[in-house]
Design a protein around this motif. Structure first.
Motif, PDB file in Angstrom:
ATOM      1  N   LEU A 112      -8.398   9.436  -1.089  1.00  0.00           N
ATOM      2  CA  LEU A 112      -7.745   8.248  -1.656  1.00  0.00           C
ATOM      3  C   LEU A 112      -8.743   7.195  -2.123  1.00  0.00           C
ATOM      4  CD1 LEU A 112      -4.863   7.931   0.964  1.00  0.00           C
ATOM      5  CD2 LEU A 112      -4.669   8.747  -1.396  1.00  0.00           C
ATOM      6  N   ARG A 122      -7.932  13.408  -6.373  1.00  0.00           N
ATOM      7  CA  ARG A 122      -6.540  12.998  -6.092  1.00  0.00           C
ATOM      8  C   ARG A 122      -5.582  13.520  -7.151  1.00  0.00           C
ATOM      9  NH1 ARG A 122      -2.096  12.764  -5.084  1.00  0.00           N
ATOM     10  NH2 ARG A 122      -0.845  11.069  -4.225  1.00  0.00           N
ATOM     11  N   ASP A 126      -0.779  17.229  -4.963  1.00  0.00           N
ATOM     12  CA  ASP A 126       0.616  16.870  -5.225  1.00  0.00           C
ATOM     13  C   ASP A 126       1.063  15.680  -4.399  1.00  0.00           C
ATOM     14  OD1 ASP A 126       1.551  19.009  -7.110  1.00  0.00           O
ATOM     15  OD2 ASP A 126       0.773  20.254  -5.483  1.00  0.00           O
ATOM     16  N   GLU A 127       0.633  15.655  -3.151  1.00  0.00           N
ATOM     17  CA  GLU A 127       0.995  14.570  -2.252  1.00  0.00           C
ATOM     18  C   GLU A 127      -0.140  14.389  -1.262  1.00  0.00           C
ATOM     19  OE1 GLU A 127       4.751  13.311   0.610  1.00  0.00           O
ATOM     20  OE2 GLU A 127       5.069  14.606  -1.123  1.00  0.00           O
ATOM     21  N   CYS A 128      -0.477  13.139  -0.950  1.00  0.00           N
ATOM     22  CA  CYS A 128      -1.580  12.868  -0.032  1.00  0.00           C
ATOM     23  C   CYS A 128      -1.062  12.041   1.146  1.00  0.00           C
ATOM     24  CB  CYS A 128      -2.705  12.128  -0.756  1.00  0.00           C
ATOM     25  SG  CYS A 128      -4.226  12.059   0.209  1.00  0.00           S
ATOM     26  N   TRP A 129      -1.300  12.560   2.345  1.00  0.00           N
ATOM     27  CA  TRP A 129      -0.855  11.908   3.566  1.00  0.00           C
ATOM     28  C   TRP A 129      -2.046  11.284   4.272  1.00  0.00           C
ATOM     29  CZ3 TRP A 129       2.398  16.465   6.002  1.00  0.00           C
ATOM     30  CH2 TRP A 129       3.410  16.839   5.095  1.00  0.00           C
ATOM     31  N   TRP A 130      -1.797  10.173   4.943  1.00  0.00           N
ATOM     32  CA  TRP A 130      -2.831   9.471   5.708  1.00  0.00           C
ATOM     33  C   TRP A 130      -2.605   9.723   7.193  1.00  0.00           C
ATOM     34  CZ3 TRP A 130      -7.217   6.789   4.772  1.00  0.00           C
ATOM     35  CH2 TRP A 130      -7.730   6.017   5.812  1.00  0.00           C
ATOM     36  N   ALA A 178      -1.443   6.130   0.126  1.00  0.00           N
ATOM     37  CA  ALA A 178      -0.949   7.401   0.662  1.00  0.00           C
ATOM     38  C   ALA A 178       0.553   7.536   0.429  1.00  0.00           C
ATOM     39  CB  ALA A 178      -1.256   7.487   2.159  1.00  0.00           C
ATOM     40  N   ASP A 179       0.988   8.772   0.248  1.00  0.00           N
ATOM     41  CA  ASP A 179       2.416   9.049   0.069  1.00  0.00           C
ATOM     42  C   ASP A 179       3.168   9.030   1.392  1.00  0.00           C
ATOM     43  OD1 ASP A 179       2.473   9.682  -2.849  1.00  0.00           O
ATOM     44  OD2 ASP A 179       1.043  11.207  -2.209  1.00  0.00           O
ATOM     45  N   ARG A 180       2.457   9.275   2.473  1.00  0.00           N
ATOM     46  CA  ARG A 180       3.074   9.314   3.798  1.00  0.00           C
ATOM     47  C   ARG A 180       2.005   9.003   4.824  1.00  0.00           C
ATOM     48  NH1 ARG A 180       6.185  14.775   5.690  1.00  0.00           N
ATOM     49  NH2 ARG A 180       7.174  14.385   3.684  1.00  0.00           N
ATOM     50  N   PRO A 194       6.092  18.783   0.328  1.00  0.00           N
ATOM     51  CA  PRO A 194       6.709  17.755  -0.512  1.00  0.00           C
ATOM     52  C   PRO A 194       7.603  18.401  -1.568  1.00  0.00           C
ATOM     53  CG  PRO A 194       4.380  17.999  -1.016  1.00  0.00           C
ATOM     54  CD  PRO A 194       4.654  18.827   0.202  1.00  0.00           C
TER      55      PRO A 194
END
Length: 196
Positions: A112, A122, A126-130, A178-180, A194
Motif C-alpha cells: 500500500l 497494488r 484485486d483486493e488488499c487487506w491490512w 486497505a480494502d479490509r 473478494p
C-alpha cells in the motif's frame, strides 16, 4: 483470470502466517513479496546492506511483473521466487503456481506504499487487506525473529529500532487505503475471496 489477494502490514504484524492460512483456506498459493529482496551482493553494490528490508531494497517492478504474469498466465505453471531466512537471501524459481490455481495470496510490507513502483504492485492486486497487531507484540516478534536467524539480542533490538520501526511508520501511513482490516490474531481467516 486468476484472483490475487494482497496482505499488507507493518514488519512483524503476522502477514506471512495470515497469508499462508488464507491461501490454504481458499485452496490457493502463497507467493510472498520477500522473494524480491535484492541479494546481498546487489545491496552491497548499492550501499544499502544496512537498510535491508526497506522499500528500496526490493525489486518492486519485478514483483509487479510477476503478479501480472500470475493474473494472466493460467495455461502453465508460473515459477516465483521465495526468501530463505536461513540464508537471508532470495531463491529464484522456488514456488510453483500451477495452471489450475484460482487464487494467489501475496503479502508484504509495502503493498500500500504510495510510490510509483509500489503502485505498480497494488495495480495487480484485486483486493488488499491490512493485518493489525498490537505494537508491543509486533516488536517482540521482530526481535525474536532476528535472534532466531543469528543476531544477538542487542543487535536485534538495535535493528528493530533503526530499520524495522522506521519501515513500520512508513507503511502504516497506507493503512487507510486497505480494502479490509483484519486482526493478526484471528485464528481462522475469512473463507471467501473478494467478489469478482
Amino acid at each position: 483470470m486468476r484472483r490475487i489477494i494482497g496482505i499488507a502490514g507493518a514488519p512483524g504484524a503476522g502477514k506471512t502466517t495470515y497469508a499462508v492460512a488464507l491461501a490454504a483456506r481458499l485452496g490457493g498459493v502463497h507467493v510472498p513479496m520477500d522473494g524480491f529482496h535484492l541479494a546481498d551482493v546487489a545491496l552491497d553494490s548499492l550501499d544499502l546492506r544496512d537498510r535491508k528490508g526497506a522499500p528500496e531494497t526490493f525489486d518492486a517492478f519485478g514483483y509487479a511483473a510477476l503478479l501480472a504474469r500470475l493474473r494472466t498466465e493460467t495455461g502453465h505453471t508460473v515459477w516465483a521466487p521465495a526468501f530463505e531466512r536461513d540464508l537471508e537471501q532470495p531463491l529464484a524459481g522456488a514456488i510453483g503456481v500451477p495452471a489450475d490455481a484460482e487464487v494467489v495470496v501475496t503479502e508484504g510490507n509495502y503493498l500500500l506504499l504510495d510510490t510509483p513502483e509500489w503502485r505498480a504492485v497494488r495495480a495487480q492486486v484485486d483486493e488488499c487487506w491490512w493485518v493489525e497487531v498490537d505494537e508491543v507484540v509486533r516488536r517482540a516478534r521482530l526481535v525474536a525473529r532476528h535472534v532466531r536467524f543469528g543476531k544477538t539480542p542487542q543487535e536485534a533490538e538495535a535493528w528493530v529500532a533503526r530499520v524495522d520501526d522506521a519501515n513500520a511508520a512508513l507503511v502504516t501511513a497506507g493503512r487507510a487505503a486497505a480494502d479490509r482490516v483484519v486482526d493478526a490474531d484471528e485464528l481462522v481467516p475469512p473463507t471467501s475471496p473478494p467478489p469478482r
